[in-house]
Design a protein around this motif. Sequence first.
Motif, mmCIF file in Angstrom:
data_model
loop_
_atom_site.group_PDB
_atom_site.id
_atom_site.type_symbol
_atom_site.label_atom_id
_atom_site.label_comp_id
_atom_site.label_asym_id
_atom_site.label_seq_id
_atom_site.Cartn_x
_atom_site.Cartn_y
_atom_site.Cartn_z
ATOM 1 N N TRP A 283 0.851 -1.193 0.000
ATOM 2 C CA TRP A 283 0.000 0.000 0.000
ATOM 3 C C TRP A 283 0.888 1.245 0.000
ATOM 4 C CZ3 TRP A 283 -4.781 0.553 -1.265
ATOM 5 C CH2 TRP A 283 -5.507 1.686 -0.896
ATOM 6 N N PRO A 284 0.558 2.254 -0.832
ATOM 7 C CA PRO A 284 -0.678 2.427 -1.589
ATOM 8 C C PRO A 284 -0.623 1.969 -3.045
ATOM 9 C CG PRO A 284 0.503 4.491 -1.552
ATOM 10 C CD PRO A 284 1.350 3.512 -0.785
ATOM 11 N N ASP A 285 0.485 1.340 -3.480
ATOM 12 C CA ASP A 285 0.615 0.989 -4.901
ATOM 13 C C ASP A 285 -0.540 0.140 -5.406
ATOM 14 O OD1 ASP A 285 2.972 2.353 -4.808
ATOM 15 O OD2 ASP A 285 4.274 0.588 -4.851
ATOM 16 N N SER A 286 -1.066 -0.739 -4.555
ATOM 17 C CA SER A 286 -2.114 -1.663 -5.001
ATOM 18 C C SER A 286 -3.446 -0.971 -5.256
ATOM 19 C CB SER A 286 -2.302 -2.775 -3.970
ATOM 20 O OG SER A 286 -2.621 -2.241 -2.694
ATOM 21 N N ALA A 287 -3.556 0.304 -4.921
ATOM 22 C CA ALA A 287 -4.803 1.035 -5.170
ATOM 23 C C ALA A 287 -4.986 1.396 -6.636
ATOM 24 C CB ALA A 287 -4.837 2.311 -4.327
ATOM 25 N N GLU A 288 -3.922 1.335 -7.426
ATOM 26 C CA GLU A 288 -3.981 1.866 -8.794
ATOM 27 C C GLU A 288 -5.060 1.226 -9.669
ATOM 28 O OE1 GLU A 288 -0.092 1.804 -10.477
ATOM 29 O OE2 GLU A 288 0.753 3.165 -8.977
ATOM 30 N N PRO A 289 -5.202 -0.116 -9.702
ATOM 31 C CA PRO A 289 -6.246 -0.682 -10.574
ATOM 32 C C PRO A 289 -7.663 -0.237 -10.193
ATOM 33 C CG PRO A 289 -4.647 -2.356 -9.996
ATOM 34 C CD PRO A 289 -4.354 -1.177 -9.131
ATOM 35 N N LEU A 290 -7.982 -0.215 -8.907
ATOM 36 C CA LEU A 290 -9.307 0.235 -8.499
ATOM 37 C C LEU A 290 -9.488 1.710 -8.815
ATOM 38 C CD1 LEU A 290 -12.045 -0.138 -7.155
ATOM 39 C CD2 LEU A 290 -10.939 0.204 -4.936
#
Length: 347
Positions: A283-290
């Motif tokens: 986190w926060p990189d994994s927020a990009e697709p959403l």
Amino acid sequence: MFEAVLSLCLLSDPSVCRDVLIPGYEATSVADCEAMLVRNPPDLDTYFADFASDGLACTDAPDPMPFQQAASGVFVHRGIISDAAPDNEGDVANVAFIVGETAVAVIDSGGSRKVAEQIYRSIRSETQLPIRYLILTHMHPDHVLGASLFAQAGAQVVGHVGLERALLDRRETYLTNFGRLIGDDGFLGTQVVTPDVVVDGALEIDLGGRVLDLRTWPNAHTGTDLTVGDPTSGILFTGDLMFHEHAPALDGSVLGWQQVLTELQALPYETIMPGHGGPVLDWPDSAEPLQAYLELLIADTRAAVARGDSLGDAVQVIGQSQSTEWQLFDLFNPRNATVAFTELEWE
């Protein structure tokens, strides 16, 4: 290990039965389990008044549900990326439990009592500390319908200030629809439980040497979203404010969700457990697709409104350029497009 079970049957069809776990009677021998039942008989009326029952017994406990240890005292389980069905019994959402020095907190309860029983066995395979709290991250049935097991085990049910009203309004729909998807055998014993403790803004929960930070959010994924931060491990439990691999599901405000997602990325956590997928992500990189999906949903919806598309026509095009990016896309995107169109057509 041995545990107490109750033979439970449907009143409407006494041929449909299953053994339901009664929490709190785990023992190393049948004799000890039976002695506990005699000394302290369980309250069956509160949780099983709507069912037929045929006696208590002590039996071998099945193997626990698989959890992975994400950090010291933090255990996470990845739900199956699927709609609820007989073969998964409602195990389609991520769940976790956190162990402090004196107590345990469970985050979400699965989509049926049967799933919750498996979660409970996993907790008991790790610790005998009391399960003091069940924290529900939002109102959706795959996260809340196992709650009665933990309430019966003595946990306080904790949720958003709006959760009780939301669950009462949807109670019959949830029980009917999820019961139909899972089937009577797997769904037997499942009930809707409302919170004992409500959170309106922020609340700290102390597990003994480990304090959890609970926070409610404005209308986003739903109107009842709540996150759980564990500063000890640095993990944020987002509920369905974050999706991974599983197609997002919008049941609140697309603009609100976009704003909340931005605020979540500013919080001091480096790891999250999303409501689906993962089960742990950077986190926060994994927020990009959403984030990209929500931006597309908003842009496509505004374009459809500007063209003068009807709702029926708009739903056919909104979000479609990401159809290969998410599992279960065709199941959830049409509803997302409908909710977004209804929100944005009058802005």
